[in-house]
Write a protein that holds these residues in place. Structure first.
Motif, PDB file in Angstrom:
ATOM      1  N   LEU A  10       0.841  -1.205   0.000  1.00 41.29           N
ATOM      2  CA  LEU A  10       0.000   0.000   0.000  1.00 41.29           C
ATOM      3  C   LEU A  10       0.874   1.253   0.000  1.00 41.29           C
ATOM      4  CD1 LEU A  10      -2.854   1.367   0.354  1.00 41.29           C
ATOM      5  CD2 LEU A  10      -2.101   1.687   2.686  1.00 41.29           C
ATOM      6  N   HIS A  16       0.967   3.873  -2.950  1.00 39.12           N
ATOM      7  CA  HIS A  16       0.540   5.236  -2.627  1.00 39.12           C
ATOM      8  C   HIS A  16       1.557   6.264  -3.117  1.00 39.12           C
ATOM      9  CE1 HIS A  16       0.266   8.882  -0.116  1.00 39.12           C
ATOM     10  NE2 HIS A  16      -1.032   8.731  -0.315  1.00 39.12           N
ATOM     11  N   ASN A  47       1.833   6.425  -6.850  1.00 40.66           N
ATOM     12  CA  ASN A  47       0.657   7.147  -7.340  1.00 40.66           C
ATOM     13  C   ASN A  47       0.849   8.665  -7.202  1.00 40.66           C
ATOM     14  OD1 ASN A  47      -2.283   7.292  -8.082  1.00 40.66           O
ATOM     15  ND2 ASN A  47      -2.346   8.289  -6.085  1.00 40.66           N
ATOM     16  N   TYR A 103      -2.852  -1.584  -6.874  1.00 38.19           N
ATOM     17  CA  TYR A 103      -3.495  -1.129  -5.631  1.00 38.19           C
ATOM     18  C   TYR A 103      -4.884  -1.745  -5.485  1.00 38.19           C
ATOM     19  CZ  TYR A 103      -6.166   1.989  -2.571  1.00 38.19           C
ATOM     20  OH  TYR A 103      -7.004   2.469  -1.588  1.00 38.19           O
ATOM     21  N   ARG A 161      -9.021  -5.904   2.267  1.00 44.63           N
ATOM     22  CA  ARG A 161      -8.755  -4.628   2.938  1.00 44.63           C
ATOM     23  C   ARG A 161      -9.727  -3.537   2.501  1.00 44.63           C
ATOM     24  NH1 ARG A 161      -6.078  -0.031   1.986  1.00 44.63           N
ATOM     25  NH2 ARG A 161      -5.000   0.976   3.728  1.00 44.63           N
ATOM     26  N   HIS A 190      -7.901  11.441  15.529  1.00 44.60           N
ATOM     27  CA  HIS A 190      -7.451  10.367  14.640  1.00 44.60           C
ATOM     28  C   HIS A 190      -6.423   9.566  15.417  1.00 44.60           C
ATOM     29  CE1 HIS A 190      -6.804   8.145  11.125  1.00 44.60           C
ATOM     30  NE2 HIS A 190      -5.956   8.916  10.485  1.00 44.60           N
ATOM     31  N   TYR A 227      -9.894   4.604   9.381  1.00 39.34           N
ATOM     32  CA  TYR A 227     -10.254   5.871   8.746  1.00 39.34           C
ATOM     33  C   TYR A 227     -11.631   6.281   9.249  1.00 39.34           C
ATOM     34  CZ  TYR A 227      -6.481   4.971   5.382  1.00 39.34           C
ATOM     35  OH  TYR A 227      -5.262   4.737   4.795  1.00 39.34           O
ATOM     36  N   GLN A 265     -12.889  10.464   5.843  1.00 35.15           N
ATOM     37  CA  GLN A 265     -11.734   9.931   5.102  1.00 35.15           C
ATOM     38  C   GLN A 265     -12.174   8.823   4.150  1.00 35.15           C
ATOM     39  OE1 GLN A 265      -9.349   9.017   8.653  1.00 35.15           O
ATOM     40  NE2 GLN A 265      -7.612   9.857   7.529  1.00 35.15           N
ATOM     41  N   TYR A 294     -11.543   9.072   0.213  1.00 30.58           N
ATOM     42  CA  TYR A 294     -10.668   8.131  -0.495  1.00 30.58           C
ATOM     43  C   TYR A 294     -11.445   7.373  -1.570  1.00 30.58           C
ATOM     44  CZ  TYR A 294      -7.260   9.127   3.184  1.00 30.58           C
ATOM     45  OH  TYR A 294      -6.396   9.754   4.035  1.00 30.58           O
ATOM     46  N   HIS A 306      -6.033  16.900   1.219  1.00 32.34           N
ATOM     47  CA  HIS A 306      -5.311  15.717   1.695  1.00 32.34           C
ATOM     48  C   HIS A 306      -3.927  16.106   2.244  1.00 32.34           C
ATOM     49  CE1 HIS A 306      -4.484  11.450   1.736  1.00 32.34           C
ATOM     50  NE2 HIS A 306      -3.515  11.531   0.856  1.00 32.34           N
ATOM     51  N   THR A 311       0.347  10.517  10.761  1.00 28.29           N
ATOM     52  CA  THR A 311      -0.219   9.718   9.662  1.00 28.29           C
ATOM     53  C   THR A 311       0.786   9.620   8.509  1.00 28.29           C
ATOM     54  OG1 THR A 311      -1.240  11.644   8.600  1.00 28.29           O
ATOM     55  CG2 THR A 311      -2.565  10.464  10.215  1.00 28.29           C
ATOM     56  N   MET A 357       2.525   6.339   6.846  1.00 31.24           N
ATOM     57  CA  MET A 357       2.434   6.052   5.410  1.00 31.24           C
ATOM     58  C   MET A 357       3.828   5.863   4.809  1.00 31.24           C
ATOM     59  SD  MET A 357       0.526   5.272   3.044  1.00 31.24           S
ATOM     60  CE  MET A 357      -1.216   5.596   2.965  1.00 31.24           C
TER      61      MET A 357
END
Ligand code: HEM
Length: 206
Positions: free
Chosen positions: A21, A25, A28, A84, A93, A120, A126, A130, A134, A188, A198, A202
């Motif tokens: 992920l 991410h 991307n 993804y 997931r 959070h 999430y 969120q 997303y 974002h 966060t 990530m």
């Protein structure tokens, strides 16, 4: 208070975000940056609104260069997006992280956020806003890809072209989907800056 807490994720032992992920991410994010900035340069060559994008924030230098960047990054974006989606769906997931989701939950979490009461604390979950954001950007990316296909090969994709109206309408669809994605990215980025934990999760997974 996180009003969606306790509703979904039960795996507390592995990383917060799996390696696949995090990799998809960040790939991307790079592909989107290239697509958007080269797309602005392509738009500048034949604008349909009253404005142009400042050359300094576009990529490619000239129309031909921008098209080369756009066509190179589109393969990266599409292949990475596919990885993804497949990994997300195959591992379950996608359902776990983004559902359940209801308009009522989105409204409640949005209100809590406005009042500064939406914590959070559990990075594995999430909140409803969120989740909605997303899912929206995933759907928007699919629309970008489909309208892009029409602009790339209008003769080979007649059904898609007609669904969007015609070639010129597909250009507007592509532009509006880009604008929605840029708006998402702006919010974002601001959110990631506001809650830097966060961002670390990530990057490192934990
Ligand atoms: C440099 C730019 C970016 C940064 C710093 C960033 C940061 C982050 C962070 C920190 C999270 C986790 C949020 C959390 O745990 O609460 C996240 C998730 C996510 N980001 Fe980004 N992001 C960036 C660019 C993008 C772009 C361009 C897109 C899409 C167009 C995107 C789409 C997503 C999605 C869909 C998720 C949820 C992924 C999932 O859990 O399946 N991000 N991002």
């Amino acid at each position: 208070m996180n009003s969606t807490a306790g509703t979904s994720t039960t795996d507390y032992t592995g990383p917060i975000h799996p390696a696949w992920l995090r990799a998809t991410h960040w790939i991307n994010a790079i592909a989107v940056a290239i697509m958007v900035t080269s797309g602005w340069r392509i738009y500048n060559a034949a604008p349909f609104f009253e404005f142009l994008f400042p050359k300094s924030i576009t990529l490619g230098g000239w129309l031909g260069g921008a098209i080369q960047w756009h066509f190179a990054a589109m393969w990266l974006l599409a292949a990475n997006g596919l990885v993804y989606l497949i990994c997300n769906a195959a591992t379950g997931r996608l359902l776990r992280k983004f559902f359940p989701l209801s308009p009522r939950a989105i409204l409640a979490d949005a209100l809590a956020a406005v009042k500064g009461r939406l914590a959070h604390d559990d990075l594995r979950q999430y909140n409803a806003v969120q989740r909605a954001a997303y899912l929206f950007v995933i759907a928007d990316s699919v629309l970008l890809l489909l309208s892009g296909l029409v602009l790339w090969k209008p003769v080979q994709f007649p059904l898609l072209r007609e669904l969007m109206g015609d070639y010129e309408a597909a250009r507007r669809v592509h532009f509006l989907a880009m604008a929605a994605l840029v708006a998402f990215a702006a919010v974002h980025l601001a959110m990631a800056a506001l809650v830097p934990r966060t961002l670390l999760a990530m990057i490192r997974g934990r």
